[in-house]
Each structure stands twice: as C-alpha cells, then as structure tokens.
Design a protein around this motif. Sequence first.
Motif, short mmCIF file in Angstrom:
data_model
loop_
_atom_site.label_atom_id
_atom_site.label_comp_id
_atom_site.label_asym_id
_atom_site.label_seq_id
_atom_site.Cartn_x
_atom_site.Cartn_y
_atom_site.Cartn_z
N GLU A 266 0.83 -1.21 0.00
CA GLU A 266 0.00 0.00 0.00
C GLU A 266 0.86 1.27 0.00
O GLU A 266 0.58 2.22 -0.73
CB GLU A 266 -0.93 -0.01 1.21
N ASN A 267 1.91 1.26 0.81
CA ASN A 267 2.79 2.44 0.87
C ASN A 267 3.49 2.66 -0.46
O ASN A 267 3.63 3.81 -0.93
CB ASN A 267 3.82 2.28 1.99
N ALA A 268 3.94 1.58 -1.09
CA ALA A 268 4.61 1.71 -2.39
C ALA A 268 3.63 2.22 -3.45
O ALA A 268 3.99 3.06 -4.29
CB ALA A 268 5.19 0.37 -2.82
N SER A 269 2.39 1.74 -3.41
CA SER A 269 1.38 2.19 -4.37
C SER A 269 1.07 3.67 -4.20
O SER A 269 0.93 4.41 -5.18
CB SER A 269 0.10 1.37 -4.21
N ALA A 274 1.42 9.23 -6.04
CA ALA A 274 1.74 10.64 -5.77
C ALA A 274 2.78 11.15 -6.75
O ALA A 274 2.70 12.30 -7.21
CB ALA A 274 2.24 10.79 -4.33
N LYS A 275 3.75 10.32 -7.09
CA LYS A 275 4.81 10.73 -8.02
C LYS A 275 4.24 10.95 -9.42
O LYS A 275 4.63 11.87 -10.13
CB LYS A 275 5.90 9.67 -8.05
N SER A 276 3.31 10.10 -9.82
CA SER A 276 2.73 10.22 -11.16
C SER A 276 1.82 11.42 -11.30
O SER A 276 1.59 11.91 -12.41
CB SER A 276 1.94 8.93 -11.51
N GLU A 277 1.29 11.91 -10.18
CA GLU A 277 0.38 13.06 -10.21
C GLU A 277 1.10 14.40 -10.18
O GLU A 277 0.48 15.45 -10.34
CB GLU A 277 -0.59 12.98 -9.03
#
Length: 278
Positions: A266-269, A274-277
Amino acid sequence: MLGVMTVRKEELKFREFDRYRAFYCGLCRTIGQRCGKTCRVALSFEMTFLAMLLTSLYEPETESEWRRCAFHPVHRRQMLHNEAMDYCADLSALISYYDLRDGWEDERRVDRLAASALLQRAAHRAGQALGRQREAVTRYVSALHDVERRNDPNLDTAANLTGEMLGELYVMKPDVYERDLRELGFYIGKFIYLCDCYEDIERDLKKHSYNPLLSRRDMPDFAGMCEQMLSDMMARAAQAFERLPLLEDAPIMRNILYSGIWLRFENASERRKAKSEK
C-alpha cells in the motif's frame, strides 16, 4: 525479503499488541542469548510471526519475564521464551547471514560483509543443528543467483524458489502438520518476494538489477494486476493457515496475514501514485 510481515497496529486490541511485542522482544533476547548480542540485527517480523505460529500450534512450555534491555532501558518489557523461539532464533541467524553474504557478492557492499562476519559463527552453529533448513537456504541462494544471471522474465521462477525455501523453514519437525505448514510458507514466500519486487521496481530500474516485474511496469493498471496476483497468493496461504488447529494468538496472526502484510504494498502504491500526479 524481510520486513513485510508486520502487524497493522491500529486494528489490534491493546492486549493483543502487548502479546505480539512479547514475542518480538522475546525473540530479540533469544537471538542475543544463542547467537551473541550483536546478532540481534537478525531480528525480523517474519521470524516473529513464525515463532507465534509454532507456539500456537505446538503449545510448548513458555517462560515469561519482564526485563529491561539496551534498546528500552527505562521500562521493563515482557519477553517470552520457548522451544519455538530457539528454533526461530537459529533460523534468523541462518537467513540473515546468507542474505548479507548475497548482498556482498552482488553489490560488493562492505557494510554487508562486515555484518555477515558478526553472524558467521552463529549461522555455522545453526546450520549444523538444522541441516535440512541450511540446505534449503543455500540451495535457494544458488538457484536465485542463476535466475538473476539469466534475467529470467518468468514471475514464478524466483518467487517459487523463495516459497520453497520458506516452506521448508516453516516445518520445524516432520508430523501431521508438515503439509499445511509447508504450503503456508510457500505462498507467504512468493508473496514476500513479489511484494519486494513491486516496492523496489524504480530502484532496480536505475541500478539495472534483476526484477521480473520490470517488463510489466508500463502495462495498464500495473498496480491492480500486482494486487490481484498477490491477493491470489494470500488466499492460498490463508487456506493453509485456517486448516491448522490454531487457537491462542490466532487473531494476531490473522491481523498480520490479512492486513499487516499489505502495508508495504500500500505504501509503495501511494508513493507511485503521488509521483505520477506531480
């Protein structure tokens, strides 16, 4: 491959978390007693879960003490000890030693070489007492190196190796529970390996390290595909777990298997989203 099987603390009752911590602190102390204080670096959530599982299954005579330690010198903590804890302490030394040696051989990291030297004597002693388990670990390390060298794209190849190794370690002794313990360990091992791959995919891409998920990272709904794959593995692990006659501490272990084990995924997802946004 360690650090995945943690509890989801907010879903536990206070007494359940205290009980879990008594196993964690007890295993830490047992590792220190059997392997040397510096070997406490081998402590892991995975072996804490196994110690709780084997204790619940075999119900060995268990000692309980309240003690202070170097990490928590102010307040005393409950520490449990029994035959299953001894077994998991030896496994901890064995697994950590070969994991650290693998890190040295793969990346030439001096810190890994130094840490492995601390565990060498304890791992040798444990290996002499646990020949079957030592063979499973050494066979795993050798086979995994071959998979990485070939850059095998098959998701199951390396994951199955991890599952087979952990399944062997889950069997403390041959008996009527052997089949279910081995199956439980097998699917947990596969889950842990592929969860690690999912979490480390960006790092492995930069370092050109082996990761069987790399070729799939640009697929539509990559996270959803990985989640479904991991869910299938945990469903099979849960089936094996529920077949075992476990009463004491079963709610804590279910917390780990059905909830806590997903925290790293979940943390990795969330980080990736967040990085992709941005």
